[in-house]
Scaffold this motif. Structure first.
Motif, PDB file in Angstrom:
ATOM      1  N   ASP A   1     -16.413 -28.338  41.534  1.00  0.00           N
ATOM      2  CA  ASP A   1     -15.670 -27.734  42.644  1.00  0.00           C
ATOM      3  C   ASP A   1     -14.673 -26.722  42.072  1.00  0.00           C
ATOM      4  OD1 ASP A   1     -13.625 -29.253  41.557  1.00  0.00           O
ATOM      5  OD2 ASP A   1     -13.926 -30.892  42.957  1.00  0.00           O
ATOM      6  N   ALA A   2     -13.855 -26.138  42.932  1.00  0.00           N
ATOM      7  CA  ALA A   2     -12.933 -25.094  42.485  1.00  0.00           C
ATOM      8  C   ALA A   2     -11.956 -25.615  41.424  1.00  0.00           C
ATOM      9  CB  ALA A   2     -12.187 -24.528  43.689  1.00  0.00           C
ATOM     10  N   GLU A   3     -11.496 -26.856  41.608  1.00  0.00           N
ATOM     11  CA  GLU A   3     -10.553 -27.424  40.630  1.00  0.00           C
ATOM     12  C   GLU A   3     -11.198 -27.544  39.261  1.00  0.00           C
ATOM     13  OE1 GLU A   3      -7.318 -27.796  41.007  1.00  0.00           O
ATOM     14  OE2 GLU A   3      -7.823 -26.877  42.928  1.00  0.00           O
ATOM     15  N   ASP A   4     -12.452 -27.973  39.279  1.00  0.00           N
ATOM     16  CA  ASP A   4     -13.201 -28.108  38.026  1.00  0.00           C
ATOM     17  C   ASP A   4     -13.393 -26.727  37.379  1.00  0.00           C
ATOM     18  OD1 ASP A   4     -14.609 -29.512  36.077  1.00  0.00           O
ATOM     19  OD2 ASP A   4     -16.539 -29.176  37.082  1.00  0.00           O
ATOM     20  N   ALA A   5     -13.645 -25.714  38.226  1.00  0.00           N
ATOM     21  CA  ALA A   5     -13.817 -24.348  37.713  1.00  0.00           C
ATOM     22  C   ALA A   5     -12.534 -23.887  37.023  1.00  0.00           C
ATOM     23  CB  ALA A   5     -14.165 -23.403  38.862  1.00  0.00           C
ATOM     24  N   GLU A   6     -11.414 -24.170  37.670  1.00  0.00           N
ATOM     25  CA  GLU A   6     -10.107 -23.788  37.119  1.00  0.00           C
ATOM     26  C   GLU A   6      -9.903 -24.430  35.741  1.00  0.00           C
ATOM     27  OE1 GLU A   6      -7.189 -22.446  39.181  1.00  0.00           O
ATOM     28  OE2 GLU A   6      -5.865 -22.568  37.433  1.00  0.00           O
ATOM     29  N   LYS A   7     -10.185 -25.739  35.674  1.00  0.00           N
ATOM     30  CA  LYS A   7      -9.962 -26.479  34.425  1.00  0.00           C
ATOM     31  C   LYS A   7     -10.887 -25.961  33.314  1.00  0.00           C
ATOM     32  CE  LYS A   7     -10.348 -31.026  33.460  1.00  0.00           C
ATOM     33  NZ  LYS A   7     -10.968 -32.214  33.966  1.00  0.00           N
ATOM     34  N   THR A   8     -12.143 -25.763  33.677  1.00  0.00           N
ATOM     35  CA  THR A   8     -13.130 -25.299  32.685  1.00  0.00           C
ATOM     36  C   THR A   8     -12.719 -23.935  32.126  1.00  0.00           C
ATOM     37  OG1 THR A   8     -14.840 -26.435  33.917  1.00  0.00           O
ATOM     38  CG2 THR A   8     -15.591 -24.802  32.319  1.00  0.00           C
ATOM     39  N   LEU A   9     -12.374 -23.007  33.023  1.00  0.00           N
ATOM     40  CA  LEU A   9     -12.035 -21.657  32.560  1.00  0.00           C
ATOM     41  C   LEU A   9     -10.760 -21.650  31.723  1.00  0.00           C
ATOM     42  CD1 LEU A   9     -12.773 -18.790  35.054  1.00  0.00           C
ATOM     43  CD2 LEU A   9     -14.201 -19.856  33.336  1.00  0.00           C
ATOM     44  N   MET A  10      -9.769 -22.413  32.160  1.00  0.00           N
ATOM     45  CA  MET A  10      -8.519 -22.447  31.389  1.00  0.00           C
ATOM     46  C   MET A  10      -8.788 -22.954  29.968  1.00  0.00           C
ATOM     47  SD  MET A  10      -6.222 -21.101  33.188  1.00  0.00           S
ATOM     48  CE  MET A  10      -4.664 -21.498  32.401  1.00  0.00           C
ATOM     49  N   GLY A  11      -9.653 -23.938  29.854  1.00  0.00           N
ATOM     50  CA  GLY A  11     -10.019 -24.474  28.534  1.00  0.00           C
ATOM     51  C   GLY A  11     -10.730 -23.405  27.710  1.00  0.00           C
ATOM     52  N   MET A  12     -11.633 -22.695  28.342  1.00  0.00           N
ATOM     53  CA  MET A  12     -12.381 -21.660  27.611  1.00  0.00           C
ATOM     54  C   MET A  12     -11.458 -20.540  27.155  1.00  0.00           C
ATOM     55  SD  MET A  12     -15.860 -21.397  29.868  1.00  0.00           S
ATOM     56  CE  MET A  12     -16.736 -20.279  28.765  1.00  0.00           C
ATOM     57  N   LEU A  13     -10.535 -20.169  28.028  1.00  0.00           N
ATOM     58  CA  LEU A  13      -9.611 -19.077  27.660  1.00  0.00           C
ATOM     59  C   LEU A  13      -8.697 -19.516  26.517  1.00  0.00           C
ATOM     60  CD1 LEU A  13      -8.698 -17.612  31.179  1.00  0.00           C
ATOM     61  CD2 LEU A  13     -10.225 -16.632  29.447  1.00  0.00           C
ATOM     62  N   GLU A  14      -8.278 -20.774  26.594  1.00  0.00           N
ATOM     63  CA  GLU A  14      -7.445 -21.329  25.515  1.00  0.00           C
ATOM     64  C   GLU A  14      -8.182 -21.254  24.177  1.00  0.00           C
ATOM     65  OE1 GLU A  14      -4.411 -24.925  25.182  1.00  0.00           O
ATOM     66  OE2 GLU A  14      -4.507 -23.289  26.588  1.00  0.00           O
ATOM     67  N   ARG A  15      -9.468 -21.543  24.232  1.00  0.00           N
ATOM     68  CA  ARG A  15     -10.284 -21.512  22.997  1.00  0.00           C
ATOM     69  C   ARG A  15     -10.750 -20.093  22.664  1.00  0.00           C
ATOM     70  NH1 ARG A  15     -12.209 -25.959  25.776  1.00  0.00           N
ATOM     71  NH2 ARG A  15     -14.115 -24.897  26.423  1.00  0.00           N
ATOM     72  N   LYS A  16     -10.267 -19.128  23.437  1.00  0.00           N
ATOM     73  CA  LYS A  16     -10.600 -17.699  23.241  1.00  0.00           C
ATOM     74  C   LYS A  16     -12.098 -17.432  23.368  1.00  0.00           C
ATOM     75  CE  LYS A  16      -6.442 -16.122  21.061  1.00  0.00           C
ATOM     76  NZ  LYS A  16      -5.739 -16.451  22.280  1.00  0.00           N
ATOM     77  N   GLU A  17     -12.737 -18.181  24.264  1.00  0.00           N
ATOM     78  CA  GLU A  17     -14.170 -17.958  24.498  1.00  0.00           C
ATOM     79  C   GLU A  17     -14.354 -16.827  25.503  1.00  0.00           C
ATOM     80  OE1 GLU A  17     -16.220 -21.594  25.530  1.00  0.00           O
ATOM     81  OE2 GLU A  17     -15.078 -22.691  24.023  1.00  0.00           O
ATOM     82  N   LYS A  18     -15.485 -16.160  25.408  1.00  0.00           N
ATOM     83  CA  LYS A  18     -15.790 -15.068  26.327  1.00  0.00           C
ATOM     84  C   LYS A  18     -16.361 -15.640  27.626  1.00  0.00           C
ATOM     85  CE  LYS A  18     -16.205 -10.612  25.051  1.00  0.00           C
ATOM     86  NZ  LYS A  18     -16.768  -9.491  24.321  1.00  0.00           N
TER      87      LYS A  18
END
Ligand SMILES: CC(=O)SCCNC(=O)CCNC(=O)[C@H](O)C(C)(C)COP(=O)(O)OP(=O)(O)OC[C@H]1O[C@@H](n2cnc3c(N)ncnc32)[C@H](O)[C@@H]1OP(=O)(O)O
Ligand SMILES: O=C([O-])CC(=O)C(=O)O
Length: 374
Positions: A237-254
């Motif tokens: 869901d949207a909350e999961d999307a938020e969490k996933t993206l924040m994690g990816m950005l933290e890890r500097k993933e594209k």
């Protein structure tokens, strides 16, 4: 927002030639094909009209369009030799590699002997590309040898018909039409530049298109629509999307499907395909993919000032129409072949071999040591 740096590596910001086909981001955000705004084209015309515009220079009259459609429809049958080759490609292959091979094989059988034949080959590409990828797909995945001809008038509906074995709904045919228009042309992007470099050596049109397919395949270019689908498919869901993206950005993933080499603030194709994705989500009665995509868009803008490019909402839109993820980028090929080949013709009409220079960074000149001294 800080001005986007349009210089540096990747030839960014440098003009590599002239074109009358398309403007990208001229006023920061726009897109026109031969002077027509993408929004107006997406609302008012068919993909076949856009294909005609790019190939011939002007939109067709009704009778020109009728003839053009009739010709494209009559060219859909694949040579047996192409079908034989497609049957030998394993199920595990990527459909973009299948397209590359199919296009190249066609070039062995229907070789461009003179540049005067270019328009005939362009029409053949448009007519056969859905059949090339779906003959292979249906043979290897469903065990059937499909007829690559169909009743459908439009290329988009023809593709869906061959894939699903039934007449597509008007909504799905409309979405395909718009999608093919949005993907048709985009100035000196990587795959088009590949085609132009190849054309500049005075090579044949099948070689230009085969090379361009290879460049489009990568996830930094056309392959991003498949990579975007892989990103969103498991988001609950949207909350999961938020969490996933924040994690990816933290890890500097594209994050695939975001950012652009030329556009600074938005990609004008995004709003158009996003609106269709919403409509499809309502039709299906399941807004999960649309909702998570919208949240991704919000997070990326908030955190990085990055926006979805043409590929991002294509992922959910195609998925809602039951299109398998690995067929996403081949649809891009079915469309962009119009842009590639228009550029091939333009390059040929005012050609000089494309051959830039390089700044040497290797060792100083030195003698070759004997093998025992190395
Ligand atoms: C139809 C199409 O082909 S559209 C493009 C499809 N491709 C994608 O969606 C792949 C993801 N996007 C990207 O990789 C890039 O945005 C590209 C390839 C499209 C453009 O690349 P560039 O022109 O080099 O990007 P740009 O100069 O704007 O990058 C600026 C910064 O944002 C970062 N950035 C750009 N896109 C992204 C992204 N999608 N996710 C995370 N960070 C990103 C870059 O790493 C760069 O940071 P840095 O300077 O610290 O390295
Ligand atoms: O222009 C680019 O670099 C990539 C792109 O959006 C396209 O080819 O449609």
């Amino acid at each position: 927002m800080a001005e986007k740096k349009l210089s540096g590596a990747g030839l960014r910001g440098q003009s590599a030639g002239e074109t009358a086909l398309c403007t990208v981001g001229k006023s920061g955000s726009g897109l026109t094909y031969r002077g027509y705004d993408i929004k107006e084209l997406a609302e008012k015309v068919s993909f076949e009209e856009v294909a005609y515009l790019l190939a011939k220079g002007e939109l067709p009259t009704q009778s020109q369009l009728d003839d053009y459609r009739k010709r494209l429809k009559s060219l859909r049958v694949l040579p047996q030799e192409v079908k034989d080759v497609l049957e030998r490609i394993p199920k595990s292959a990527h459909p973009m590699d299948v397209m590359r091979t199919g296009c190249s094989m066609l070039g062995n059988l229907e070789t461009e002997e003179s540049f005067d034949e270019a328009d005939d080959h362009i029409e053949r590409f448009l007519a056969t590309f859905p059949g090339i990828v779906l003959y292979w797909y249906r043979f290897t995945h469903d065990g059937v040898r499909i007829d690559t001809d169909s009743e459908e008038e439009s290329i988009g509906a023809h593709f869906l018909r061959l894939l699903h074995d039934k007449k597509p709904s008007q909504l799905h045919a409309d979405v395909m039409n718009t999608s093919l228009i949005l993907y048709a042309e985009h100035e000196f992007n990587a795959s088009t530049f590949t085609a132009r470099v190849c054309a500049s050596t005075l090579s044949d049109i099948h070689s230009c298109v085969t090379g361009a397919i290879g460049s489009l395949r990568g996830p930094l270019h056309g392959g991003a629509n498949e990579a975007a689908m892989e990103l969103i498919e498991d988001m609950k869901d949207a909350e999961d999307a938020e969490k996933t993206l924040m994690g990816m950005l933290e890890r500097k993933e594209k994050i695939m499907g975001f950012g652009h080499a030329i556009y600074k603030e938005f990609d004008p194709r995004n709003d158009i395909i996003k609106a269709w994705s919403k409509k499809l989500s309502e039709e299906v009665g399941d807004s999960r993919l649309y909702d998570v995509s919208v949240r991704c868009e919000e997070v990326m803008w908030r955190e990085k000032k990055l926006f979805p490019n043409a590929d991002f909402f294509h992922a959910s839109a195609y998925n809602y129409m039951g299109i398998p993820t690995k067929l996403f980028t081949p649809i891009f090929v079915m469309s962009r072949v119009t842009g590639w080949t228009a550029h091939v013709k333009e390059q040929r009409a005012n050609n000089r071999i494309i051959r830039p220079s390089a700044d040497y960074t290797g060792p100083e000149a030195r003698p070759v040591p004997a093998i025992g001294d190395r």
